[in-house]
Design an enzyme around this catalytic site. Structure first.
Site, PDB file in Angstrom:
ATOM      1  N   ASP A  23     -15.480 105.079 146.787  1.00  0.00           N
ATOM      2  CA  ASP A  23     -14.436 104.973 145.761  1.00  0.00           C
ATOM      3  C   ASP A  23     -14.032 103.517 145.563  1.00  0.00           C
ATOM      4  O   ASP A  23     -13.232 103.204 144.683  1.00  0.00           O
ATOM      5  CB  ASP A  23     -13.230 105.869 146.093  1.00  0.00           C
ATOM      6  CG  ASP A  23     -12.578 105.513 147.416  1.00  0.00           C
ATOM      7  OD1 ASP A  23     -13.095 104.618 148.112  1.00  0.00           O
ATOM      8  OD2 ASP A  23     -11.550 106.128 147.751  1.00  0.00           O
ATOM      9  N   SER A  24     -14.643 102.613 146.356  1.00  0.00           N
ATOM     10  CA  SER A  24     -14.500 101.187 146.069  1.00  0.00           C
ATOM     11  C   SER A  24     -15.036 100.881 144.671  1.00  0.00           C
ATOM     12  O   SER A  24     -14.778  99.804 144.133  1.00  0.00           O
ATOM     13  CB  SER A  24     -15.236 100.352 147.127  1.00  0.00           C
ATOM     14  OG  SER A  24     -16.544 100.853 147.343  1.00  0.00           O
ATOM     15  N   ASP A  63     -18.075 109.591 148.069  1.00  0.00           N
ATOM     16  CA  ASP A  63     -16.672 109.527 148.498  1.00  0.00           C
ATOM     17  C   ASP A  63     -15.851 110.554 147.728  1.00  0.00           C
ATOM     18  O   ASP A  63     -16.007 110.691 146.511  1.00  0.00           O
ATOM     19  CB  ASP A  63     -16.112 108.131 148.166  1.00  0.00           C
ATOM     20  CG  ASP A  63     -15.688 107.375 149.397  1.00  0.00           C
ATOM     21  OD1 ASP A  63     -15.626 107.966 150.483  1.00  0.00           O
ATOM     22  OD2 ASP A  63     -15.413 106.161 149.251  1.00  0.00           O
ATOM     23  N   GLU A  65     -13.406 101.818 160.007  1.00  0.00           N
ATOM     24  CA  GLU A  65     -13.158 100.653 159.149  1.00  0.00           C
ATOM     25  C   GLU A  65     -12.023  99.804 159.718  1.00  0.00           C
ATOM     26  O   GLU A  65     -10.908 100.306 159.928  1.00  0.00           O
ATOM     27  CB  GLU A  65     -12.843 101.126 157.719  1.00  0.00           C
ATOM     28  CG  GLU A  65     -12.574  99.973 156.767  1.00  0.00           C
ATOM     29  CD  GLU A  65     -12.739 100.326 155.292  1.00  0.00           C
ATOM     30  OE1 GLU A  65     -13.176 101.442 154.969  1.00  0.00           O
ATOM     31  OE2 GLU A  65     -12.419  99.449 154.469  1.00  0.00           O
TER      32      GLU A  65
HETATM   33  O1  KIV Z   1     -15.340 103.121 149.302  1.00  0.00           O
HETATM   34  C1  KIV Z   1     -16.048 102.421 150.061  1.00  0.00           C
HETATM   35  O2  KIV Z   1     -16.869 101.613 149.638  1.00  0.00           O
HETATM   36  C2  KIV Z   1     -15.878 102.608 151.500  1.00  0.00           C
HETATM   37  C3  KIV Z   1     -16.606 101.666 152.409  1.00  0.00           C
HETATM   38  C4  KIV Z   1     -15.976 100.342 152.402  1.00  0.00           C
HETATM   39  C5  KIV Z   1     -16.735 102.233 153.783  1.00  0.00           C
HETATM   40  O3  KIV Z   1     -15.166 103.469 151.905  1.00  0.00           O
END
Ligand code: KIV
Length: 256
Positions: free
Chosen positions: A42-43, A81, A172
């Site tokens: 979700d980044s 995610d 994390e």
């Molecule tokens: O959303 C994401 O990219 C993440 C990673 C940083 C582990 O959760």
């Protein structure tokens, strides 16, 4: 790579390499690389859409990215995610959200409510430590699990993930000794980001690794390319060629 290989990698002490990816073109390149696992994180809300946090990500956004990545890969394991609050609804709505992500092409989900999803036949990767969706509750992007009390909570949460049936867990931004200890104590693999060198695998955000992100560089990011500079140089070379009339050339144009 399939879900059973995670366990096999841990048993062989072979590191698992995970990288985030959000679009078809990048996925084609990851497909041809040694990366084992793709996280459609979700980044995406931040690095693809320009939001300040991951909170604006929703199921529709995640599904579009997962579908694009899925179309660009053949045999990479894709973890999708579950966005903010999508797994905090009624059980029916939670499972509807999980179904959307799986139908979009994920092979597993990265989520917080685990047992029911696992029992429904969906592999779950847990996520502990600095979970960006909880940034408001955590009071900012800060290392988690520092101090005896907080470390104890994280140890318990890690065990709970394993007991609930997660096939792996992301750690994390936690101190490396604590990550090492959790890694040692669990039978499922840990995948670290900002969690030191002793986890069973590592994950980085693609844009960070390529040097395309903002100038803020967390301590745990290693830049493997100065992508920002390279992209800017290419854009400027193009602009300069257009302005000077050097682009397009005859062999880049059509005859009669
Ligand atoms: O959303 C994401 O990219 C993440 C990673 C940083 C582990 O959760």
């Amino acid at each position: 790579m399939n879900v059973l290989d995670f366990q096999a990698c841990k048993a062989r002490q072979e590191k698992i390499v995970m990288l985030t990816c959000y679009d078809y073109t990048s996925a084609r390149i990851v497909q041809d690389s040694d990366v084992d696992v793709i996280l459609v994180g979700d980044s995406a809300a931040m690095v693809m859409h320009g939001y300040g946090t991951t909170i604006p990500a929703d199921i529709e956004m995640m599904c579009r990215h997962i579908e694009s990545v899925s179309r660009g890969t053949e045999n990479k394991f894709i973890v999708g995610d579950m966005p903010f609050l999508s797994f905090r609804q009624s059980r029916t709505d939670n499972m509807r959200a999980v179904a959307s992500v799986m139908k979009a092409g994920a092979h597993a989900v990265n989520a917080g409510t685990i047992a029911h999803i696992v029992k429904s036949g969906v592999p779950v990767m847990g996520h502990l430590g600095l979970t960006p969706q909880s940034v408001n509750q955590l009071g900012g992007y800060r290392v988690q699990g520092r101090g005896t009390g907080a470390a104890g909570v994280l140890r318990k949460e890690a065990l709970a993930c394993e007991q609930a049936g997660c096939f792996a867990v992301v750690l994390e931004c936690v101190p490396d000794e604590l990550a090492a200890e959790i890694t040692e104590s669990l039978s499922i693999p840990t995948i670290g980001i900002g969690a030191g060198a002793h986890t069973d695998g590592q994950v980085l955000v693609m844009q960070d690794l390529l040097g395309l992100s903002s100038d803020f560089k967390p301590r745990f990011v290693r830049k493997y390319l100065d992508g920002k500079q390279l992209w800017r140089d290419a854009f400027n070379a193009y602009a300069s060629d257009v302005k000077s009339g050097q682009f397009p050339a005859a062999d880049e144009s059509y005859g009669q």
